[in-house]
Write an enzyme that holds these catalytic residues in place. Structure first.
Site, PDB file in Angstrom:
ATOM      1  N   LYS A 252     106.251  27.364  44.372  1.00  0.00           N
ATOM      2  CA  LYS A 252     105.211  27.967  43.547  1.00  0.00           C
ATOM      3  C   LYS A 252     105.175  27.142  42.259  1.00  0.00           C
ATOM      4  CE  LYS A 252     103.685  32.361  41.526  1.00  0.00           C
ATOM      5  NZ  LYS A 252     102.962  31.755  40.453  1.00  0.00           N
ATOM      6  N   ARG A 272      90.397  29.069  38.268  1.00  0.00           N
ATOM      7  CA  ARG A 272      90.356  30.342  38.950  1.00  0.00           C
ATOM      8  C   ARG A 272      89.296  31.283  38.373  1.00  0.00           C
ATOM      9  NH1 ARG A 272      95.786  33.760  39.109  1.00  0.00           N
ATOM     10  NH2 ARG A 272      94.735  35.704  38.723  1.00  0.00           N
ATOM     11  N   ARG A 419      93.610  39.944  46.756  1.00  0.00           N
ATOM     12  CA  ARG A 419      95.068  39.864  46.618  1.00  0.00           C
ATOM     13  C   ARG A 419      95.610  40.322  47.952  1.00  0.00           C
ATOM     14  NH1 ARG A 419      98.230  38.776  42.471  1.00  0.00           N
ATOM     15  NH2 ARG A 419      96.635  38.859  40.863  1.00  0.00           N
TER      16      ARG A 419
HETATM   17  P1  ATP Z   1     101.412  34.336  38.649  1.00  0.00           P
HETATM   18  O1  ATP Z   1     101.292  34.711  37.203  1.00  0.00           O
HETATM   19  O2  ATP Z   1     102.649  34.813  39.315  1.00  0.00           O
HETATM   20  O3  ATP Z   1     101.087  32.912  38.915  1.00  0.00           O
HETATM   21  P2  ATP Z   1      98.816  35.046  39.501  1.00  0.00           P
HETATM   22  O4  ATP Z   1      98.175  36.377  39.379  1.00  0.00           O
HETATM   23  O5  ATP Z   1      98.385  33.961  38.638  1.00  0.00           O
HETATM   24  O6  ATP Z   1     100.354  35.232  39.390  1.00  0.00           O
HETATM   25  P3  ATP Z   1      99.106  34.976  42.326  1.00  0.00           P
HETATM   26  O7  ATP Z   1      98.067  34.701  43.338  1.00  0.00           O
HETATM   27  O8  ATP Z   1      99.640  36.340  42.234  1.00  0.00           O
HETATM   28  O9  ATP Z   1      98.539  34.476  40.950  1.00  0.00           O
HETATM   29  O10 ATP Z   1     100.338  33.999  42.542  1.00  0.00           O
HETATM   30  C1  ATP Z   1     100.120  32.758  43.097  1.00  0.00           C
HETATM   31  C2  ATP Z   1      99.666  31.727  42.085  1.00  0.00           C
HETATM   32  O11 ATP Z   1     100.602  30.679  42.085  1.00  0.00           O
HETATM   33  C3  ATP Z   1      98.353  31.120  42.502  1.00  0.00           C
HETATM   34  O12 ATP Z   1      97.262  31.758  41.878  1.00  0.00           O
HETATM   35  C4  ATP Z   1      98.477  29.657  42.113  1.00  0.00           C
HETATM   36  O13 ATP Z   1      97.873  29.431  40.858  1.00  0.00           O
HETATM   37  C5  ATP Z   1      99.962  29.428  41.977  1.00  0.00           C
HETATM   38  N1  ATP Z   1     100.559  28.571  43.024  1.00  0.00           N
HETATM   39  C6  ATP Z   1     101.456  27.593  42.790  1.00  0.00           C
HETATM   40  N2  ATP Z   1     101.868  27.025  43.906  1.00  0.00           N
HETATM   41  C7  ATP Z   1     101.232  27.637  44.929  1.00  0.00           C
HETATM   42  C8  ATP Z   1     101.266  27.482  46.339  1.00  0.00           C
HETATM   43  N3  ATP Z   1     102.043  26.576  46.940  1.00  0.00           N
HETATM   44  N4  ATP Z   1     100.473  28.294  47.077  1.00  0.00           N
HETATM   45  C9  ATP Z   1      99.684  29.226  46.492  1.00  0.00           C
HETATM   46  N5  ATP Z   1      99.626  29.409  45.162  1.00  0.00           N
HETATM   47  C10 ATP Z   1     100.389  28.634  44.362  1.00  0.00           C
END
Ligand code: ATP
Length: 568
Positions: A252, A272, A419
């Site tokens: 991640k 996003r 989500r």
């Molecule tokens: P967070 O603050 O934990 O990043 P979020 O609400 O921004 O949460 P989530 O979809 O919950 O977003 O968590 C996944 C996020 O991590 C994605 O939105 C993306 O920006 C990021 N990301 C990084 N690496 C990856 C990956 N390999 N696959 C998917 N998402 C990834």
């Protein structure tokens, strides 16, 4: 159609706080809305164009006040005085228009077409004489407005409608109006919204009452699309239980989401929040052209900053300034380079990939990308059902300065804007929160003129913003030390809705990352929690206010924190 009809809908909707009543009122309105007035759908959400379009009205409080003064013939000083006492510019406009109307009767009837025509000229205005031109466009509308119309015109102008109609209200109202409240229709409508980001296009289809026609909405290369989001799990055991074994596990990366569109030679980059950032990242455009095979595609990726010398990945806050920088782009590009980590594909050579499995989509990603570390790569991935291997991979991700890992179901489709329960994230417990600024207070002494304390809020499931604390640290006094009080004040200024003495009320727009020492229960804040020593980390220009940390996540972190104390 008369604008008054829409203003009455706004009034009726804001008169109730009950969701079902709002849906009832709106669905009746939608039944009576004719096809030629479809653009009213944008006005319902306070916009003038579809969500994917970047043109926004963007009128400051000061211009609105000047326009009210011109339209009513009342001096600016007086209008300002009224604003200070009533505290809401919309109500000021309504009030003063009422007084004026007792003397002169409105000559013109305000139509939706006229309102849209003038509002749509506003974002185009640039350069010399802009303020004057804006003023005359707005004044023309206000002069013909009834008091109720003036109220909502001004609220639309300053971007603060306050009628409680959200995308989800519209979704349910469309389902009720045209599909007898069919739950399946609500799902189809939501999918169509997520794919098109165009509420009027969805209305066009709904009005024809043919559920199947929603499938005609396709992805379009070059038009931004909402990213699929993950859920959170605390352990690998939980993750495997939700996703099955084996599943894909990926780093991640700690950067920001970048969705990349390519159509022949045209490359467009979106964040996003559907913001076009192509100009800010010329090197990414070059990497896409050079290192990715294919005429047309949409890739999903994370852009991550790294240190040029040490080649170590850096945290998001280091590259956040690149997202909005409009000048000296080359300098910043040299100083703060990014690597693109591609992890998904949504469209490829004329075909949507949304309904392909993740396994299939990953295969294409790996086939078309020629890996160039520190430029463009595909995300580091293992496929395993073994907890021990998964944990080792997680440790490695943290060692490489990344946030944690993602677990993904190999057979899952891509669902834009959702989500989903087939993509999970695991990251360490103490983490930054993304919160929105909803208010503040001007400082004293050397900080007078700046907002020195900021009221922060999280969001609940209903989309309400709930305060959770006041932040006064993390900002600096001098520009070379990081984000200054002055800069942050400038960021929030356009969104000030109301001022009372030193206190300001701010529309929830500016999202920031915040650290804290501890979460405490608190009856003093509507969220029920208070942050101890919240500290500013960075702006999150890539996040929309609706996407911030939820009160449920905070409650969860609070529980965990307690447990950690007990055992730690
Ligand atoms: P967070 O603050 O934990 O990043 P979020 O609400 O921004 O949460 P989530 O979809 O919950 O977003 O968590 C996944 C996020 O991590 C994605 O939105 C993306 O920006 C990021 N990301 C990084 N690496 C990856 C990956 N390999 N696959 C998917 N998402 C990834």
């Amino acid at each position: 159609m008369r604008y008054l009809k829409l203003a009455e809908l706004y009034r009726d909707s804001s008169a109730t706080t009950k969701r079902l009543e709002k849906i009832e009122i709106l669905s009746k309105f939608l039944i009576s809305l004719s096809q030629k007035d479809r653009d009213v759908m944008y006005l319902l959400l306070g916009d003038i164009y579809p969500e994917y379009d970047e043109r926004r009205i963007g009128i400051s409080n000061q211009i609105a006040i000047k326009a009210i003064s011109k339209a009513t013939g009342i001096e600016i000083k007086e209008v300002n005085k009224k604003w200070k006492s009533i505290g809401d510019i919309g109500l000021v406009a309504e009030n003063l228009t009422k007084n004026k109307k007792q003397i002169t009767l409105a000559t013109n009837i305000l139509t939706i077409e006229k309102v849209l025509e003038n509002l749509r000229k506003l974002p185009k205005l640039e350069g010399k004489g802009t303020v004057g031109k804006k003023l005359s466009l707005i004044t023309e509308l206000l002069t013909s407005a009834t008091p109720l119309e003036a109220l909502y015109l001004v609220r639309t102008l300053i971007g603060d409608l306050r009628i409680g109609i959200k995308e989800s209200t519209i979704k349910h109202s469309l389902a009720k109006a045209f599909f007898k409240k069919d739950e399946n229709a609500a799902i189809k409508i939501q999918e169509a919204i997520d794919k098109s980001n165009d509420i009027a296009a969805v209305f066009d289809i709904a009005k024809k009452k043919k559920i199947k026609d929603f499938e005609k909405i396709h992805l379009q290369v070059g038009k931004p699309i909402k990213a699929m989001l993950a859920q959170k799990v605390k352990t690998f055991e939980e993750g495997f239980k939700a996703l099955g074994k084996p599943c894909a596990i990926e780093y991640k990366y700690d950067g920001f989401r970048m969705i990349i569109h390519k159509n022949n030679e045209d490359v467009t980059l979106f964040t996003r929040s559907l913001e076009n950032v192509t100009k800010q990242f010329p090197e990414v455009v070059e990497y896409i052209k050079k290192y990715v095979k294919g005429k047309s595609f949409i890739l999903d990726s994370e852009a991550v900053g790294f240190n040029k010398k040490t080649k170590k990945y850096t945290a998001f806050q280091d590259i956040s300034q690149r997202i909005r920088r409009k000048y000296n782009i080359k300098d910043l590009q040299d100083k703060l380079p990014v690597e693109v980590n591609v992890f998904d594909i949504l469209y490829y050579e004329g075909k949507s990939m949304l309904n392909e499995t993740f396994k299939e989509r990953t295969k294409i990603v790996k086939k078309i990308i020629k890996k160039h570390p520190y430029k463009i790569i595909y995300s580091k991935q293992i496929i395993t059902g073994d907890e021990k291997k998964a944990r080792e991979f997680y440790k490695q991700a943290l060692k490489d300065n990344q946030e944690g890992i993602m677990m993904k179901n190999l057979d899952a489709i891509y669902q834009p804007g959702r989500r989903v329960g087939h993509m999970m994230k695991i990251k360490p417990e103490v983490k930054d929160l993304d919160l929105v600024i909803v208010g503040g207070e001007y400082g004293t002494g050397k900080r007078s003129g700046w907002i020195s304390s900021y009221n922060l809020a999280c969001v609940n499931k209903k989309g309400e913003y709930l305060e959770i604390g006041k932040m006064g640290t993390g900002m600096k006094e001098k520009a070379d030390q990081g984000m200054t009080f002055e800069q942050l004040t400038e960021e929030v200024k356009p969104y000030i809705i109301k001022e009372k003495g030193k206190k300001v009320f701010i529309k929830p727009k500016i999202v920031i990352s915040v650290t804290y020492q501890e979460i405490q229960k608190s009856p003093n804040y509507p969220s029920g929690f208070a942050l101890r020593f919240p500290r500013f980390i960075s702006l999150r220009p890539d996040r929309r206010a609706e996407e911030i940390t939820t009160v449920e996540e905070i409650a969860d972190d609070f529980d965990h924190q307690k447990r950690n104390w007990k055992y730690g």
